[in-house]
Design a protein around this motif. Sequence first.
Motif, mmCIF file in Angstrom:
data_model
loop_
_atom_site.group_PDB
_atom_site.id
_atom_site.type_symbol
_atom_site.label_atom_id
_atom_site.label_comp_id
_atom_site.label_asym_id
_atom_site.label_seq_id
_atom_site.Cartn_x
_atom_site.Cartn_y
_atom_site.Cartn_z
ATOM 1 N N ARG A 110 -31.564 -6.023 -10.658
ATOM 2 C CA ARG A 110 -32.650 -6.805 -10.073
ATOM 3 C C ARG A 110 -32.559 -8.270 -10.497
ATOM 4 O O ARG A 110 -32.770 -9.188 -9.687
ATOM 5 C CB ARG A 110 -33.996 -6.214 -10.474
ATOM 6 C CG ARG A 110 -34.369 -4.946 -9.707
ATOM 7 C CD ARG A 110 -35.838 -4.602 -9.888
ATOM 8 N NE ARG A 110 -36.106 -4.127 -11.233
ATOM 9 C CZ ARG A 110 -36.199 -2.837 -11.580
ATOM 10 N NH1 ARG A 110 -36.005 -1.897 -10.657
ATOM 11 N NH2 ARG A 110 -36.462 -2.482 -12.809
ATOM 12 N N ALA A 111 -32.239 -8.517 -11.770
ATOM 13 C CA ALA A 111 -32.112 -9.892 -12.249
ATOM 14 C C ALA A 111 -30.970 -10.613 -11.543
ATOM 15 O O ALA A 111 -31.094 -11.795 -11.183
ATOM 16 C CB ALA A 111 -31.888 -9.892 -13.758
ATOM 17 N N GLY B 11 -29.942 -9.884 -8.525
ATOM 18 C CA GLY B 11 -30.413 -10.106 -7.161
ATOM 19 C C GLY B 11 -31.291 -11.335 -7.042
ATOM 20 O O GLY B 11 -31.204 -12.090 -6.064
ATOM 21 N N VAL B 12 -32.143 -11.550 -8.044
ATOM 22 C CA VAL B 12 -32.997 -12.745 -8.041
ATOM 23 C C VAL B 12 -32.120 -13.994 -8.084
ATOM 24 O O VAL B 12 -32.348 -14.967 -7.342
ATOM 25 C CB VAL B 12 -33.975 -12.716 -9.232
ATOM 26 C CG1 VAL B 12 -34.676 -14.061 -9.376
ATOM 27 C CG2 VAL B 12 -34.997 -11.604 -9.051
ATOM 28 N N ALA B 13 -31.101 -13.980 -8.948
ATOM 29 C CA ALA B 13 -30.212 -15.142 -9.059
ATOM 30 C C ALA B 13 -29.436 -15.376 -7.766
ATOM 31 O O ALA B 13 -29.158 -16.516 -7.392
ATOM 32 C CB ALA B 13 -29.260 -14.947 -10.238
ATOM 33 N N LEU B 14 -29.092 -14.297 -7.077
ATOM 34 C CA LEU B 14 -28.352 -14.401 -5.821
ATOM 35 C C LEU B 14 -29.258 -14.709 -4.631
ATOM 36 O O LEU B 14 -28.783 -15.154 -3.581
ATOM 37 C CB LEU B 14 -27.606 -13.088 -5.543
ATOM 38 C CG LEU B 14 -26.316 -12.851 -6.325
ATOM 39 C CD1 LEU B 14 -25.925 -11.387 -6.236
ATOM 40 C CD2 LEU B 14 -25.198 -13.738 -5.789
ATOM 41 N N GLY B 15 -30.547 -14.405 -4.784
ATOM 42 C CA GLY B 15 -31.470 -14.591 -3.678
ATOM 43 C C GLY B 15 -31.331 -13.533 -2.610
ATOM 44 O O GLY B 15 -31.585 -13.794 -1.426
ATOM 45 N N LEU C 66 -26.321 -17.168 -14.464
ATOM 46 C CA LEU C 66 -26.746 -16.295 -15.559
ATOM 47 C C LEU C 66 -25.994 -16.574 -16.860
ATOM 48 O O LEU C 66 -26.202 -15.885 -17.857
ATOM 49 C CB LEU C 66 -26.601 -14.835 -15.141
ATOM 50 C CG LEU C 66 -27.543 -14.442 -13.998
ATOM 51 C CD1 LEU C 66 -27.218 -13.060 -13.457
ATOM 52 C CD2 LEU C 66 -28.997 -14.493 -14.462
ATOM 53 N N ALA C 67 -25.120 -17.565 -16.844
ATOM 54 C CA ALA C 67 -24.515 -18.139 -18.062
ATOM 55 C C ALA C 67 -23.749 -17.133 -18.920
ATOM 56 O O ALA C 67 -23.702 -17.261 -20.146
ATOM 57 C CB ALA C 67 -25.594 -18.839 -18.893
ATOM 58 N N GLN C 68 -23.135 -16.132 -18.318
ATOM 59 C CA GLN C 68 -22.294 -15.216 -19.086
ATOM 60 C C GLN C 68 -20.903 -15.822 -19.299
ATOM 61 O O GLN C 68 -20.408 -16.559 -18.443
ATOM 62 C CB GLN C 68 -22.160 -13.879 -18.360
ATOM 63 C CG GLN C 68 -23.448 -13.100 -18.237
ATOM 64 C CD GLN C 68 -23.226 -11.724 -17.606
ATOM 65 O OE1 GLN C 68 -22.129 -11.390 -17.172
ATOM 66 N NE2 GLN C 68 -24.276 -10.933 -17.545
#
Length: 275
Positions: free
Chosen positions: A159-160, A162-166, A235-237
Amino acid sequence: MARVVSLYRHPIKGLTPEHRDSLTVHPDGRVAGDRVLAFRFADAAEPEHRDGVDHWPKAKGLALQDFPGLAALHTRYDDETRRIRIEHAGATLVEADLDAQGRRDLADALSEFVLATPEGRRLRRPGRLPLVLVGDGQTPRFHDRARGYVSVHGRGSVRALGVALGMGIDDRRFRSNIVIDDAAAWQELEWTGEVCIGDLTFQTAGPIVRCLATHANPDTGVRDAKVLTTLTGALAQQEPTLGRLLLPGWTPSDDGSTPGGGVIHVGDEVRAHLA
């Protein structure tokens, strides 16, 4: 408390995941019926060896990272009859048994399909044709790693992402065996030591660094989500990571009286230590 919300196995490497209510984990840590067959290139129909066990690198056979159009196929494998049906756009592409002629028919149909996709040129490279369908249909062996791992990811992490991808992201993109929920995003990356899922105990292994297979829509095969660059960018990985691997947390006895393994069910609780 985190819990199991979905379970999957993938009978044919790179093809359709099967949603299951339960999964049997063998003593060696592999999931029964998972990656028991694979379409390999002509020059890679025999295994390599790593750490004393057979290893089948995914780059030497049909895999989603190089052939995303495979996701558009719908496959059904019957364990008892050892028969495969592969459909595309609602029509049967091929249906055959795992005898010699059936394997040739299946390989020919897959070759024809892949050659007609935008990635078909990859299959025309020297040494790749004719494809060979390998595996006995019972023994899990065509994983990305030589050892017997179970893969797991958290729905909160998806879900996180998906939020970053929109956009909405389907769990099937990540081809994990186990999907958990009721856990914070990325929490599975913080697990350390033992992880208990239902009645089974595992040992945490490394995180899963993802590949281009995750860019493919699990229904259409179109690369429609930039998962890798989103994980490392927004997401800075350091590496594009989602989910982790688990090894058996049991030691089978020499006499077979304590073989290890067991069954995981949807709804099982997940207990883990956090780093």
